[in-house]
Design a protein around this motif. Structure first.
Motif, PDB file in Angstrom:
ATOM      1  N   CYS A   1      17.190  15.259  14.346  1.00 53.71           N
ATOM      2  CA  CYS A   1      16.755  15.839  15.619  1.00 53.71           C
ATOM      3  C   CYS A   1      17.980  16.282  16.418  1.00 53.71           C
ATOM      4  CB  CYS A   1      15.956  14.781  16.392  1.00 53.71           C
ATOM      5  SG  CYS A   1      15.644  15.212  18.112  1.00 53.71           S
TER       6      CYS A   1
ATOM      7  N   LEU B   1      18.163  17.002  19.506  1.00 53.47           N
ATOM      8  CA  LEU B   1      18.140  16.543  20.904  1.00 53.47           C
ATOM      9  C   LEU B   1      18.806  15.180  21.054  1.00 53.47           C
ATOM     10  CD1 LEU B   1      14.523  17.735  21.769  1.00 53.47           C
ATOM     11  CD2 LEU B   1      16.689  18.930  22.128  1.00 53.47           C
ATOM     12  N   CYS B   2      18.514  14.271  20.108  1.00 48.42           N
ATOM     13  CA  CYS B   2      19.145  12.946  20.167  1.00 48.42           C
ATOM     14  C   CYS B   2      20.276  12.821  19.148  1.00 48.42           C
ATOM     15  CB  CYS B   2      18.117  11.838  19.955  1.00 48.42           C
ATOM     16  SG  CYS B   2      17.303  11.881  18.342  1.00 48.42           S
TER      17      CYS B   2
ATOM     18  N   ARG C   1      17.491  10.523  15.264  1.00 50.35           N
ATOM     19  CA  ARG C   1      16.229  10.281  14.552  1.00 50.35           C
ATOM     20  C   ARG C   1      15.806  11.512  13.740  1.00 50.35           C
ATOM     21  NH1 ARG C   1      15.090   7.353  19.797  1.00 50.35           N
ATOM     22  NH2 ARG C   1      14.924   9.457  20.624  1.00 50.35           N
TER      23      ARG C   1
ATOM     24  N   CYS D   1      12.451  15.023  17.069  1.00 49.58           N
ATOM     25  CA  CYS D   1      11.760  13.796  16.662  1.00 49.58           C
ATOM     26  C   CYS D   1      10.613  13.558  17.649  1.00 49.58           C
ATOM     27  CB  CYS D   1      12.728  12.618  16.644  1.00 49.58           C
ATOM     28  SG  CYS D   1      13.309  12.076  18.259  1.00 49.58           S
TER      29      CYS D   1
ATOM     30  N   CYS E   1      11.824  12.079  21.188  1.00 48.12           N
ATOM     31  CA  CYS E   1      12.407  13.068  22.119  1.00 48.12           C
ATOM     32  C   CYS E   1      11.325  13.979  22.672  1.00 48.12           C
ATOM     33  CB  CYS E   1      13.501  13.887  21.421  1.00 48.12           C
ATOM     34  SG  CYS E   1      15.042  12.975  21.204  1.00 48.12           S
TER      35      CYS E   1
HETATM   36 ZN    ZN Z   1      15.327  13.076  18.932  1.00 51.75          ZN
END
Ligand code: ZN
Length: 282
Positions: free
Chosen positions: A102, A104-105, A108, A136, A139
């Motif tokens: 992912c 964004l993070c 994950r 994910c 998120c």
């Molecule tokens: Zn994420």
């Protein structure tokens, strides 16, 4: 906090594919909305390129008709996502990302597409590829229906924002006498960073609860390497951690400068108390 190459699929092509098998009574309505979807995608691209998604509020009011809005959001839910739906191959293509991580993070696995601007509030953008970010589930849930009200409230958009060339993410190791040592994560903008971008990176870090994600993972990582460090002396431990940091750094696609492991190894390599035996407390 990772960047991705923007999808090459056009908004028109995705929209047409999705609505290709709509029932005749819906198809006429959806055909009539095609140009509005394409125009919205163009507006989105111009705004995202200028980090100005907060200026697109007028787009949220369109289309006015409630049945039109419902058909557009249904297009995502029923004609794009499900297995066997006309747009499903394109949905899966958009979800594909290296190592399934992912953006964004940065940790994950990707399991869905996140609408950078939520589809319920911006139905014209429901299946616009540049508004759809592999993410994910956690998120996706943390961001929810949020819409940026100001320039600083925009979370990072992986297709348009790239912060990988500088270090923003830092780890801190705090020793206390009464409790076990603590590892913490924070954003520290690099020197000379643009103030708006700095506010956005901090916002991103907070919205996606990245300190809460990275902290426990760092403790697990420290537990994993304890066995190796035991067999080394303090000087060689330092070298081992520098090597570990470097192995993360050289892979920009994997997060590079802002991977939580990079910040962790960097901090541990500098901490004499950790090197001289403190590592055994993790
Ligand atoms: Zn994420």
């Amino acid at each position: 906090m990772r960047s991705l190459t923007p999808p090459s699929l056009s908004a028109r092509a995705v929209y047409r594919t999705c609505i290709s098998k709509a029932l005749p009574r819906h198809k006429q309505r959806l055909d009539a909305l095609e140009q509005a979807v394409v125009d919205a995608a163009d507006k989105f691209e111009a705004a995202a390129s200028a980090a100005a998604l907060h200026t697109l509020k007028d787009l949220a009011a369109k289309p006015v008709d409630a049945a039109d809005r419902a058909q557009l959001t249904n297009t995502y839910t029923n004609r794009f996502v499900p297995d066997g739906a006309p747009g499903n191959l394109l949905y899966n293509a958009l979800k594909k990302v290296r190592h399934k991580i992912c953006p964004l993070c940065g940790h994950r696995d990707v399991s869905t597409l996140d609408h950078q601007l939520p589809k319920m509030k911006y139905p014209l953008l429901a299946v616009v590829p540049i508004n759809l970010v592999p993410a994910c589930g956690i998120c996706n849930g943390l961001k929810g229906e949020r819409v940026p009200e100001t320039v600083a409230e925009q979370t990072l958009h992986p297709y348009y924002d790239d912060v990988a060339d500088e270090q923003w993410l830092h780890a801190g190791l705090k020793w206390t006498e009464s409790r076990p040592p603590e590892i913490t994560y924070s954003i520290r903008p690099p020197e000379g960073a643009d103030t708006v971008l700095a506010a956005r990176v901090i916002r991103h870090f907070q919205i996606f609860s990245l300190a809460e994600l990275y902290g426990p993972n760092a403790v697990r990582e420290m537990s994993n390497i304890r066995g190796i460090l035991k067999f080394l002396n303090a000087g060689t431990r330092h070298k081992y951690l520098l090597l570990a940091e470097n192995s993360v750094l050289i892979d920009k696609d994997a997060g590079g400068q802002n991977h939580w492991k990079r910040a962790l190894f960097q901090t541990l390599a500098r901490d004499s108390r950790y090197l001289e035996g403190g590592f055994d407390q993790f």
